[in-house]
Design a protein around this motif. Structure first.
Motif, PDB file in Angstrom:
ATOM      1  N   ASN A  34       0.867  -1.243  -0.076  1.00  0.00           N
ATOM      2  CA  ASN A  34      -0.234  -0.035   0.026  1.00  0.00           C
ATOM      3  C   ASN A  34       0.971   1.238  -0.001  1.00  0.00           C
ATOM      4  OD1 ASN A  34       1.045  -0.156   2.512  1.00  0.00           O
ATOM      5  ND2 ASN A  34      -1.041  -0.205   3.331  1.00  0.00           N
ATOM      6  N   PHE A  35       2.346   1.002   0.059  1.00  0.00           N
ATOM      7  CA  PHE A  35       3.244   2.246  -0.121  1.00  0.00           C
ATOM      8  C   PHE A  35       3.070   3.194   0.831  1.00  0.00           C
ATOM      9  CE2 PHE A  35       2.020   1.117  -4.690  1.00  0.00           C
ATOM     10  CZ  PHE A  35       3.316   0.475  -5.016  1.00  0.00           C
ATOM     11  N   GLU A  36       2.415   2.525   2.112  1.00  0.00           N
ATOM     12  CA  GLU A  36       2.450   3.668   3.214  1.00  0.00           C
ATOM     13  C   GLU A  36       3.868   3.712   3.935  1.00  0.00           C
ATOM     14  OE1 GLU A  36      -0.761   5.140   4.477  1.00  0.00           O
ATOM     15  OE2 GLU A  36      -0.764   4.332   2.528  1.00  0.00           O
ATOM     16  N   GLU A  37       4.818   2.717   3.652  1.00  0.00           N
ATOM     17  CA  GLU A  37       6.325   2.982   4.075  1.00  0.00           C
ATOM     18  C   GLU A  37       6.808   4.048   2.901  1.00  0.00           C
ATOM     19  OE1 GLU A  37       8.913  -0.371   5.143  1.00  0.00           O
ATOM     20  OE2 GLU A  37       6.686  -1.532   5.068  1.00  0.00           O
ATOM     21  N   ALA A  38       7.192   5.442   3.302  1.00  0.00           N
ATOM     22  CA  ALA A  38       7.672   6.302   2.458  1.00  0.00           C
ATOM     23  C   ALA A  38       9.050   6.199   2.246  1.00  0.00           C
ATOM     24  CB  ALA A  38       7.083   7.634   2.959  1.00  0.00           C
ATOM     25  N   PRO A  39       9.534   6.769   1.005  1.00  0.00           N
ATOM     26  CA  PRO A  39      10.944   7.255   0.600  1.00  0.00           C
ATOM     27  C   PRO A  39      11.588   8.089   1.695  1.00  0.00           C
ATOM     28  CG  PRO A  39       9.544   7.396  -1.224  1.00  0.00           C
ATOM     29  CD  PRO A  39       8.402   7.250  -0.095  1.00  0.00           C
ATOM     30  N   PRO A  40      12.715   8.051   1.916  1.00  0.00           N
ATOM     31  CA  PRO A  40      13.539   9.133   2.540  1.00  0.00           C
ATOM     32  C   PRO A  40      13.363  10.553   1.861  1.00  0.00           C
ATOM     33  CG  PRO A  40      14.919   7.102   2.379  1.00  0.00           C
ATOM     34  CD  PRO A  40      13.900   6.874   1.381  1.00  0.00           C
ATOM     35  N   LYS A  41      13.240  11.474   2.612  1.00  0.00           N
ATOM     36  CA  LYS A  41      13.039  12.774   2.014  1.00  0.00           C
ATOM     37  C   LYS A  41      14.254  13.264   1.246  1.00  0.00           C
ATOM     38  CE  LYS A  41       9.912  14.933   5.331  1.00  0.00           C
ATOM     39  NZ  LYS A  41       9.819  16.006   6.560  1.00  0.00           N
ATOM     40  N   SER A  42      15.316  12.593   1.344  1.00  0.00           N
ATOM     41  CA  SER A  42      16.699  12.827   0.635  1.00  0.00           C
ATOM     42  C   SER A  42      16.712  12.145  -0.739  1.00  0.00           C
ATOM     43  CB  SER A  42      18.011  12.316   1.404  1.00  0.00           C
ATOM     44  OG  SER A  42      17.612  11.069   1.538  1.00  0.00           O
ATOM     45  N   GLN A  43      15.697  11.435  -0.892  1.00  0.00           N
ATOM     46  CA  GLN A  43      15.557  10.658  -2.243  1.00  0.00           C
ATOM     47  C   GLN A  43      14.223  11.094  -2.946  1.00  0.00           C
ATOM     48  OE1 GLN A  43      17.173   6.761  -2.676  1.00  0.00           O
ATOM     49  NE2 GLN A  43      17.579   6.523  -0.463  1.00  0.00           N
ATOM     50  N   LEU A  44      13.783  12.175  -2.552  1.00  0.00           N
ATOM     51  CA  LEU A  44      12.521  12.867  -3.163  1.00  0.00           C
ATOM     52  C   LEU A  44      12.922  14.144  -3.813  1.00  0.00           C
ATOM     53  CD1 LEU A  44       9.562  12.086  -0.838  1.00  0.00           C
ATOM     54  CD2 LEU A  44       9.878  11.020  -2.904  1.00  0.00           C
ATOM     55  N   ASN A  45      12.620  14.367  -5.272  1.00  0.00           N
ATOM     56  CA  ASN A  45      12.783  15.737  -5.658  1.00  0.00           C
ATOM     57  C   ASN A  45      11.242  16.199  -5.931  1.00  0.00           C
ATOM     58  OD1 ASN A  45      13.335  18.189  -7.046  1.00  0.00           O
ATOM     59  ND2 ASN A  45      14.368  16.885  -8.808  1.00  0.00           N
ATOM     60  N   THR A  47       7.988  15.356  -5.887  1.00  0.00           N
ATOM     61  CA  THR A  47       7.059  14.128  -5.615  1.00  0.00           C
ATOM     62  C   THR A  47       7.951  12.829  -6.368  1.00  0.00           C
ATOM     63  OG1 THR A  47       5.749  14.557  -7.646  1.00  0.00           O
ATOM     64  CG2 THR A  47       4.877  15.309  -5.639  1.00  0.00           C
ATOM     65  N   ARG A  48       8.990  13.339  -7.178  1.00  0.00           N
ATOM     66  CA  ARG A  48       9.654  12.550  -8.041  1.00  0.00           C
ATOM     67  C   ARG A  48      10.638  11.687  -7.166  1.00  0.00           C
ATOM     68  NH1 ARG A  48      13.085  12.857 -13.752  1.00  0.00           N
ATOM     69  NH2 ARG A  48      13.391  10.526 -13.843  1.00  0.00           N
ATOM     70  N   VAL A  49      10.475  10.249  -7.223  1.00  0.00           N
ATOM     71  CA  VAL A  49      11.532   9.408  -6.323  1.00  0.00           C
ATOM     72  C   VAL A  49      12.891   9.327  -7.252  1.00  0.00           C
ATOM     73  CG1 VAL A  49      11.714   6.954  -5.392  1.00  0.00           C
ATOM     74  CG2 VAL A  49       9.671   8.148  -5.335  1.00  0.00           C
ATOM     75  N   THR A  50      13.697   9.395  -6.751  1.00  0.00           N
ATOM     76  CA  THR A  50      15.189   9.642  -7.220  1.00  0.00           C
ATOM     77  C   THR A  50      16.061   8.445  -6.878  1.00  0.00           C
ATOM     78  OG1 THR A  50      16.193  10.769  -5.439  1.00  0.00           O
ATOM     79  CG2 THR A  50      15.313  12.184  -7.233  1.00  0.00           C
ATOM     80  N   GLY A  51      15.781   7.733  -6.151  1.00  0.00           N
ATOM     81  CA  GLY A  51      16.658   6.371  -5.556  1.00  0.00           C
ATOM     82  C   GLY A  51      16.057   5.177  -6.048  1.00  0.00           C
ATOM     83  N   ARG A  52      16.697   4.335  -6.825  1.00  0.00           N
ATOM     84  CA  ARG A  52      16.143   3.073  -7.519  1.00  0.00           C
ATOM     85  C   ARG A  52      15.475   2.288  -6.329  1.00  0.00           C
ATOM     86  NH1 ARG A  52      17.065   0.806 -12.196  1.00  0.00           N
ATOM     87  NH2 ARG A  52      16.599  -1.390 -12.292  1.00  0.00           N
ATOM     88  N   ASN A  53      15.977   2.186  -5.095  1.00  0.00           N
ATOM     89  CA  ASN A  53      15.551   1.233  -4.061  1.00  0.00           C
ATOM     90  C   ASN A  53      14.769   2.454  -2.939  1.00  0.00           C
ATOM     91  OD1 ASN A  53      18.389  -0.480  -5.045  1.00  0.00           O
ATOM     92  ND2 ASN A  53      16.261  -1.424  -4.799  1.00  0.00           N
ATOM     93  N   ALA A  54      14.473   3.543  -3.062  1.00  0.00           N
ATOM     94  CA  ALA A  54      14.054   4.398  -2.243  1.00  0.00           C
ATOM     95  C   ALA A  54      12.780   4.178  -1.725  1.00  0.00           C
ATOM     96  CB  ALA A  54      13.999   5.815  -2.948  1.00  0.00           C
ATOM     97  N   ILE A  55      11.659   3.311  -2.454  1.00  0.00           N
ATOM     98  CA  ILE A  55      10.494   2.937  -1.729  1.00  0.00           C
ATOM     99  C   ILE A  55      10.670   1.597  -1.183  1.00  0.00           C
ATOM    100  CG2 ILE A  55       8.328   2.511  -2.250  1.00  0.00           C
ATOM    101  CD1 ILE A  55       8.171   4.328  -4.996  1.00  0.00           C
ATOM    102  N   PRO A  56      10.703   1.498   0.049  1.00  0.00           N
ATOM    103  CA  PRO A  56      10.937   0.256   0.869  1.00  0.00           C
ATOM    104  C   PRO A  56      10.229  -0.811   0.067  1.00  0.00           C
ATOM    105  CG  PRO A  56      10.471   2.064   2.121  1.00  0.00           C
ATOM    106  CD  PRO A  56      10.260   2.646   0.833  1.00  0.00           C
TER     107      PRO A  56
END
Length: 374
Positions: A34-45, A47-56
């Motif tokens: 359900n994507f409730e585990e969020a990416p670290p803020k450091s890997q967000l630009n 709303t865009r996710v910048t890290g390949r494994n940023a979404i747990p």
């Protein structure tokens, strides 16, 4: 090696094998499905996710956005079906998760998806070597979010589930939103002397989210695909049928049924082994799902060279009638087909239709006396 050492090594091997078997994923929500585990803020630009494994628990590729429930697209708020977040797949973007499965078993994936752009949108769902394009252009709910199902056979004990947006547009962010991923192991349905059809009551099918009240769409498929409603197939170019449950709908028999929501553009089909020359009787229920889908409905059933049209006047509050088709088998395989002969809509403008359930086929030399429709 000493006997005690050999015994210890054998015990360790047994424990490891048991742990490996136990690690196979269970029915229900995928890890962070359900994507409730969020990416670290450091890997967000933004709303865009910048890290390949940023979404747990997930791996991404391409233009992927992490959308929170109050997120806006211009002046429009992008709704999230449940919880605080969802994911949007932009140009040629994909998201994947590695699943521990039982090799040779069949599984169904259920997930929610919504369009966010004006043009036709679709999703490519893959669990190698199985891969299918799911059309999501038609919207079947007033919220804009629909739950979809897709089935595959696990060809290995570890399989990557990949959701890919094959579209490329001028707006790189344009693409479907996805959320709520769950899995269910499918049990092979059996026929019996009392019913040559398998899964005639539709009790075996994809996972239902307990909080989702709109049912689960079963999209069109090629005949060699694995069906979430095995061995029933959905024949259409772009339209689906809807799998509904008794917890949220009126169901003629048992806990599950199928709502034919796409009129004559979609057929529900099963091929069954028969003996040429034997008289057969096909029986089934036609009704409404108790979901405010009111008006004149009709289901046409085909088998062998026979057909019957069963009309049903719905008040949108539940109810059903029985249909009967007597025919003679003309081949060693008979195709049973159900089609809705009308297009129906609920007051909110969403598509709906008649429910089909409790389907049985009996072929015998001692053919029962023909009876009128119940």
């Amino acid at each position: 090696m000493a006997p005690n050492a050999r015994h210890a090594a054998l015990l360790l091997l047994v424990v490891c094998l048991a742990a490996g078997a136990a690690s196979a994923i269970q029915d229900g929500m995928l890890p962070n499905g359900n994507f409730e585990e969020a990416p670290p803020k450091s890997q967000l630009n933004g709303t865009r996710v910048t890290g390949r494994n940023a979404i747990p628990r997930w791996e991404i590729s391409g233009y992927v956005e992490y959308i929170r429930s109050d997120q806006k697209q211009g002046d429009m708020i992008l709704p999230v079906p449940e919880g605080a977040a969802a994911v949007r797949l932009g140009n040629d973007a994909s998201i994947q998760q590695r699943l521990a499965l039982t090799r040779g078993a069949h599984y169904s994936i259920t997930f929610s998806a919504a369009r966010t752009c004006a043009q036709a949108e679709q999703l490519n769902v893959t669990a190698a070597p199985e891969s299918d394009i799911l059309p999501i252009q038609t919207v079947y709910t007033s919220s804009g979010w629909d739950s979809y199902s897709w089935a595959f056979e696990a060809t290995a004990s570890s399989v990557s589930l990949i959701i890919h947006n094959p579209g490329v547009t001028e707006d790189a962010a344009c693409g479907p939103m996805i959320d709520l991923f769950a899995i269910k192991a499918l049990q092979p349905p059996q026929s019996s002397k009392n019913n040559l059809l398998k899964n005639g009551d539709f009790e075996e099918g994809p996972y239902f989210f307990p909080s989702t009240q709109y049912g689960v769409l079963v999209p069109p498929m090629d005949e060699d695909d694995f069906s979430p409603l095995s061995p029933w197939m959905v024949m259409s170019s772009t339209k689906s049928v809807k799998y509904v449950d008794a917890a949220h709908h009126a169901v003629p028999h048992g806990a599950r049924a199928v709502e034919l929501v796409s009129g004559m553009e979609t057929a529900l089909v099963q091929n069954v082994s028969t003996v040429p020359g034997l008289p057969c009787r096909l029986q089934f229920s036609v009704g409404d799902a108790g979901n405010a889908c009111a008006g004149s409905m009709a289901v046409q059933a085909y088998a062998g060279r026979g057909s019957v049209k069963v009309p049903y006047q719905s008040k949108g509050k539940g109810g059903y009638k029985r249909g009967v088709l007597d025919f003679t088998a003309i081949a060693d395989q008979t195709r049973v087909v159900f089609v809705s002969m009308a297009y129906n809509m609920k007051p909110d403008g969403t598509l709906c239709g008649p429910v089909v359930d409790d389907v049985s086929l009996v072929c015998t030399r001692n053919h029962p006396a023909r009876r009128l429709l119940l």
